[in-house]
Design a protein around this motif. Sequence first.
Motif, short mmCIF file in Angstrom:
data_model
loop_
_atom_site.label_atom_id
_atom_site.label_comp_id
_atom_site.label_asym_id
_atom_site.label_seq_id
_atom_site.Cartn_x
_atom_site.Cartn_y
_atom_site.Cartn_z
N ASP A 177 0.80 -1.26 -0.11
CA ASP A 177 -0.06 0.09 0.00
C ASP A 177 0.91 1.25 0.21
O ASP A 177 0.72 2.37 0.72
CB ASP A 177 -0.78 0.12 0.97
N SER A 178 1.85 1.21 -0.91
CA SER A 178 2.88 2.20 -0.81
C SER A 178 2.19 3.44 -1.25
O SER A 178 1.43 3.38 -2.37
CB SER A 178 4.11 1.85 -1.82
N LYS A 179 2.50 4.84 -0.85
CA LYS A 179 1.87 6.09 -1.35
C LYS A 179 2.86 6.93 -2.16
O LYS A 179 4.01 6.45 -1.87
CB LYS A 179 1.41 6.81 -0.19
N ALA A 180 2.44 7.44 -2.97
CA ALA A 180 3.22 8.50 -3.82
C ALA A 180 4.17 9.29 -3.11
O ALA A 180 3.90 9.90 -2.03
CB ALA A 180 2.16 9.42 -4.90
N THR A 181 5.38 9.30 -3.69
CA THR A 181 6.45 10.25 -2.86
C THR A 181 6.05 11.54 -3.13
O THR A 181 5.78 12.09 -4.27
CB THR A 181 7.92 9.97 -3.41
N ILE A 182 6.28 12.34 -1.99
CA ILE A 182 5.76 13.74 -2.06
C ILE A 182 7.16 14.80 -2.13
O ILE A 182 8.10 14.37 -0.93
CB ILE A 182 4.90 14.37 -1.08
N GLY A 183 7.66 15.06 -3.21
CA GLY A 183 8.89 15.77 -3.34
C GLY A 183 10.13 15.05 -3.27
O GLY A 183 10.25 14.30 -4.35
N VAL A 184 11.05 14.87 -2.29
CA VAL A 184 11.99 14.00 -2.32
C VAL A 184 12.53 13.43 -1.09
O VAL A 184 12.33 14.12 -0.10
CB VAL A 184 13.19 14.97 -2.74
N GLU A 185 12.64 12.20 -1.13
CA GLU A 185 13.12 11.39 0.21
C GLU A 185 14.45 10.67 -0.04
O GLU A 185 14.97 10.52 -1.43
CB GLU A 185 11.90 10.43 0.40
N PHE A 186 15.17 10.57 0.97
CA PHE A 186 16.33 9.68 0.66
C PHE A 186 16.87 8.74 1.92
O PHE A 186 16.13 8.80 2.92
CB PHE A 186 17.67 10.58 0.25
N GLN A 187 17.41 7.77 1.61
CA GLN A 187 17.91 6.59 2.54
C GLN A 187 19.25 6.20 2.18
O GLN A 187 19.95 6.60 1.22
CB GLN A 187 17.16 5.54 2.50
N THR A 188 20.13 5.87 3.29
CA THR A 188 21.39 5.58 3.10
C THR A 188 21.49 3.97 3.29
O THR A 188 20.85 3.40 4.20
CB THR A 188 22.27 6.13 3.87
N LYS A 189 22.55 3.43 2.89
CA LYS A 189 22.79 2.12 3.08
C LYS A 189 24.48 2.05 2.83
O LYS A 189 25.09 2.42 2.05
CB LYS A 189 22.30 1.09 2.01
N THR A 190 25.08 1.38 3.94
CA THR A 190 26.46 1.45 4.13
C THR A 190 27.17 0.00 3.53
O THR A 190 26.51 -1.11 4.12
CB THR A 190 26.95 1.77 5.47
N LEU A 191 28.02 -0.16 2.64
CA LEU A 191 28.36 -1.52 2.25
C LEU A 191 29.94 -1.58 1.94
O LEU A 191 30.44 -0.47 1.89
CB LEU A 191 27.67 -1.84 0.97
N ASP A 192 30.25 -2.52 1.60
CA ASP A 192 31.80 -2.78 1.27
C ASP A 192 31.96 -2.92 -0.30
O ASP A 192 31.54 -3.90 -0.80
CB ASP A 192 32.43 -3.90 2.05
#
Length: 226
Positions: free
Chosen positions: A43-58
């Motif tokens: 039930d994902s809703k439309a993104t409003i504007g801008v969002e961001f997430q981070t993920k750390t990896l090698d």
Amino acid sequence: MSNLYGDYNQKIDYVFKIVLIGDSAVGKSQLLARFARNEFSLDSKATIGVEFQTKTLDIDQKTVKAQIWDTAGQERYRAVTSAYYRGAVGAMLVYDMTKRQSFDHMARWLEELRGHADKNIVIMLIGNKSDLGTLRAVPVEDAEEFAQRENLFFMETSALEAINVETAFMTILTNIYKIISKKNLTAHGEPESGGTSAGLKGTKILVPGQEPDPGGRKGGGCCMSS
């Protein structure tokens, strides 16, 4: 106790900004959620504007933080999100393989991206929702031809079934790392924290395992369909 707090003291060698762009409802937010948190919301809703997430990896024994920006696909937000292309070293152009219009809009999104981002930004074309194969409206050959013509990487994914999502993100991040680390090695300088776009000047992009194209084309095997 040291394991509990280890991540907070982890040295970050590179930060790479990646932007997800494409029409609304093609699954950009779901791709990000699957990669960053291994989650999927029906039930994902439309993104409003801008969002961001981070993920750390090698990558190659270096610690890379991927800062992934999810931009709204609706027309009324595009003027707002254009500023967020700046500083991006990678981009994913996402379309819904069951909606031909979302693929037909890729040329326009690519034009906008190239108008705002570094000219040598690493770009991957993503055909999402590959789990809906019976509803396919975009033949793989059409996407491969577009990717070949525009020198893009290409992959089909399913955020729902977690197919090729990790592979797609790792491909783009690994190629960004190769470009920037090669520049740093040549310059004998320190790693450019933040992965500045200056590190992308004049470097060929190659898919792992492929030999350089003597003709000097960028990408070689740009098409990596599932």
